[in-house]
Design a protein around this motif. Sequence first.
Motif, PDB file in Angstrom:
ATOM      1  N   MET A   1      69.611 -16.176  69.418  1.00 21.23           N
ATOM      2  CA  MET A   1      70.209 -17.695  69.542  1.00 21.23           C
ATOM      3  C   MET A   1      71.704 -17.570  69.576  1.00 21.23           C
ATOM      4  O   MET A   1      72.088 -17.545  68.718  1.00 21.23           O
ATOM      5  CB  MET A   1      69.377 -18.660  68.948  1.00 21.23           C
ATOM      6  CG  MET A   1      69.634 -20.086  69.196  1.00 21.23           C
ATOM      7  SD  MET A   1      68.655 -21.132  68.282  1.00 21.23           S
ATOM      8  CE  MET A   1      69.120 -22.778  68.795  1.00 21.23           C
ATOM      9  N   ARG A   2      72.183 -18.461  70.488  1.00 23.48           N
ATOM     10  CA  ARG A   2      73.727 -18.654  70.729  1.00 23.48           C
ATOM     11  C   ARG A   2      73.960 -19.678  69.411  1.00 23.48           C
ATOM     12  O   ARG A   2      73.189 -20.505  69.232  1.00 23.48           O
ATOM     13  CB  ARG A   2      74.398 -19.041  71.721  1.00 23.48           C
ATOM     14  CG  ARG A   2      75.510 -19.015  71.770  1.00 23.48           C
ATOM     15  CD  ARG A   2      76.072 -19.059  73.308  1.00 23.48           C
ATOM     16  NE  ARG A   2      77.568 -19.222  73.470  1.00 23.48           N
ATOM     17  CZ  ARG A   2      78.231 -19.220  74.854  1.00 23.48           C
ATOM     18  NH1 ARG A   2      77.408 -19.411  75.794  1.00 23.48           N
ATOM     19  NH2 ARG A   2      79.612 -19.299  74.774  1.00 23.48           N
ATOM     20  N   VAL A   3      74.778 -19.281  68.632  1.00 24.75           N
ATOM     21  CA  VAL A   3      75.355 -20.275  67.550  1.00 24.75           C
ATOM     22  C   VAL A   3      76.738 -21.179  67.877  1.00 24.75           C
ATOM     23  O   VAL A   3      77.462 -20.638  68.230  1.00 24.75           O
ATOM     24  CB  VAL A   3      75.728 -19.500  66.273  1.00 24.75           C
ATOM     25  CG1 VAL A   3      76.043 -20.583  65.180  1.00 24.75           C
ATOM     26  CG2 VAL A   3      74.534 -18.887  65.507  1.00 24.75           C
ATOM     27  N   PHE A   4      76.267 -22.301  67.738  1.00 25.22           N
ATOM     28  CA  PHE A   4      77.344 -23.244  68.221  1.00 25.22           C
ATOM     29  C   PHE A   4      78.132 -23.752  66.996  1.00 25.22           C
ATOM     30  O   PHE A   4      77.474 -24.122  65.875  1.00 25.22           O
ATOM     31  CB  PHE A   4      76.869 -24.602  68.999  1.00 25.22           C
ATOM     32  CG  PHE A   4      76.201 -23.934  70.424  1.00 25.22           C
ATOM     33  CD1 PHE A   4      76.829 -23.372  71.286  1.00 25.22           C
ATOM     34  CD2 PHE A   4      74.781 -24.112  70.454  1.00 25.22           C
ATOM     35  CE1 PHE A   4      76.237 -22.882  72.673  1.00 25.22           C
ATOM     36  CE2 PHE A   4      74.193 -23.955  71.628  1.00 25.22           C
ATOM     37  CZ  PHE A   4      74.900 -23.108  72.613  1.00 25.22           C
ATOM     38  N   GLU A   5      79.367 -24.205  67.251  1.00 25.06           N
ATOM     39  CA  GLU A   5      80.113 -24.670  65.996  1.00 25.06           C
ATOM     40  C   GLU A   5      80.639 -26.090  66.493  1.00 25.06           C
ATOM     41  O   GLU A   5      81.282 -26.849  65.535  1.00 25.06           O
ATOM     42  CB  GLU A   5      81.335 -23.762  65.767  1.00 25.06           C
ATOM     43  CG  GLU A   5      80.924 -22.544  65.185  1.00 25.06           C
ATOM     44  CD  GLU A   5      82.118 -21.704  64.973  1.00 25.06           C
ATOM     45  OE1 GLU A   5      83.330 -21.975  64.747  1.00 25.06           O
ATOM     46  OE2 GLU A   5      81.829 -20.241  64.721  1.00 25.06           O
ATOM     47  N   ALA A   6      80.760 -26.645  67.687  1.00 21.06           N
ATOM     48  CA  ALA A   6      81.010 -27.978  68.329  1.00 21.06           C
ATOM     49  C   ALA A   6      80.514 -28.096  69.524  1.00 21.06           C
ATOM     50  O   ALA A   6      79.959 -27.149  70.361  1.00 21.06           O
ATOM     51  CB  ALA A   6      82.604 -28.027  68.252  1.00 21.06           C
ATOM     52  N   VAL A   7      80.129 -29.452  69.783  1.00 17.73           N
ATOM     53  CA  VAL A   7      79.609 -30.013  71.006  1.00 17.73           C
ATOM     54  C   VAL A   7      80.774 -30.770  71.519  1.00 17.73           C
ATOM     55  O   VAL A   7      81.245 -31.643  71.071  1.00 17.73           O
ATOM     56  CB  VAL A   7      78.346 -30.873  70.807  1.00 17.73           C
ATOM     57  CG1 VAL A   7      77.802 -31.230  72.193  1.00 17.73           C
ATOM     58  CG2 VAL A   7      77.484 -29.688  70.044  1.00 17.73           C
TER      59      VAL A   7
END
Length: 224
Positions: A1-7
């Motif tokens: 699963m891709r890890v996000f640090e901001a939206v």
Amino acid sequence: MRVFEAVIFDCDGVLVDSEALGVEVELEHLAGAGLVYSRADYMRRFMGLSLAAAREAIDADARERLGRPLRPGFHDDLIEDYRRVYRERLTEVAGCATAVAALRLPRAVASSAGVSDLFAKLTMTGLLPAFDPHVYSADLVARAKPHPDVFLYAAERLGVAPGACLVIEDSVNGVRAARAAGMAVWGFAGGGHMDEAAVARLRDAGADTIMATWAEAADRFAAF
């Protein structure tokens, strides 16, 4: 699963339910000037463009179809009517504030809207405090969507690498801009202007997935 640090969020049609109102006003004014579009064709061609790009395309249509430019002051009158309708009727997209409040990652707005109109819409709907100071207009960069500039600018200001950002968009130009920036992008279909054809265009443009509502997006945010 891709890890996000901001939206990073688009504004019109994603955070605020302005697109349906805007199309209503635009089609009325343009028909009065002799330029008649179907709603579907208008959305396909112009949704997600910057104000300058939309004006240029409409002016080209007037010269081609009417043999003359639009009357002086047409665009100024159109913008004034937008603003009147927004003051009277603009709301957040249902469930937006709750979903954004539940998001634990850094967040920003990156929009094709002009600076003053962008801040006005977020203020009218009570959403500005959820994003301020990370509210960015394409006026701040050299090129508007579908170029990636405004998304890259937002990522830089957040201090997050583009590849670690998730974008939420409702327009083909926005999806293309996010992809060009090297960001993941979810298409959002919860605005009042969206239909099956619009959703299909988001998929064709490269959206990684489609969120039908803010409740669905909030469930996914909980896993971040």
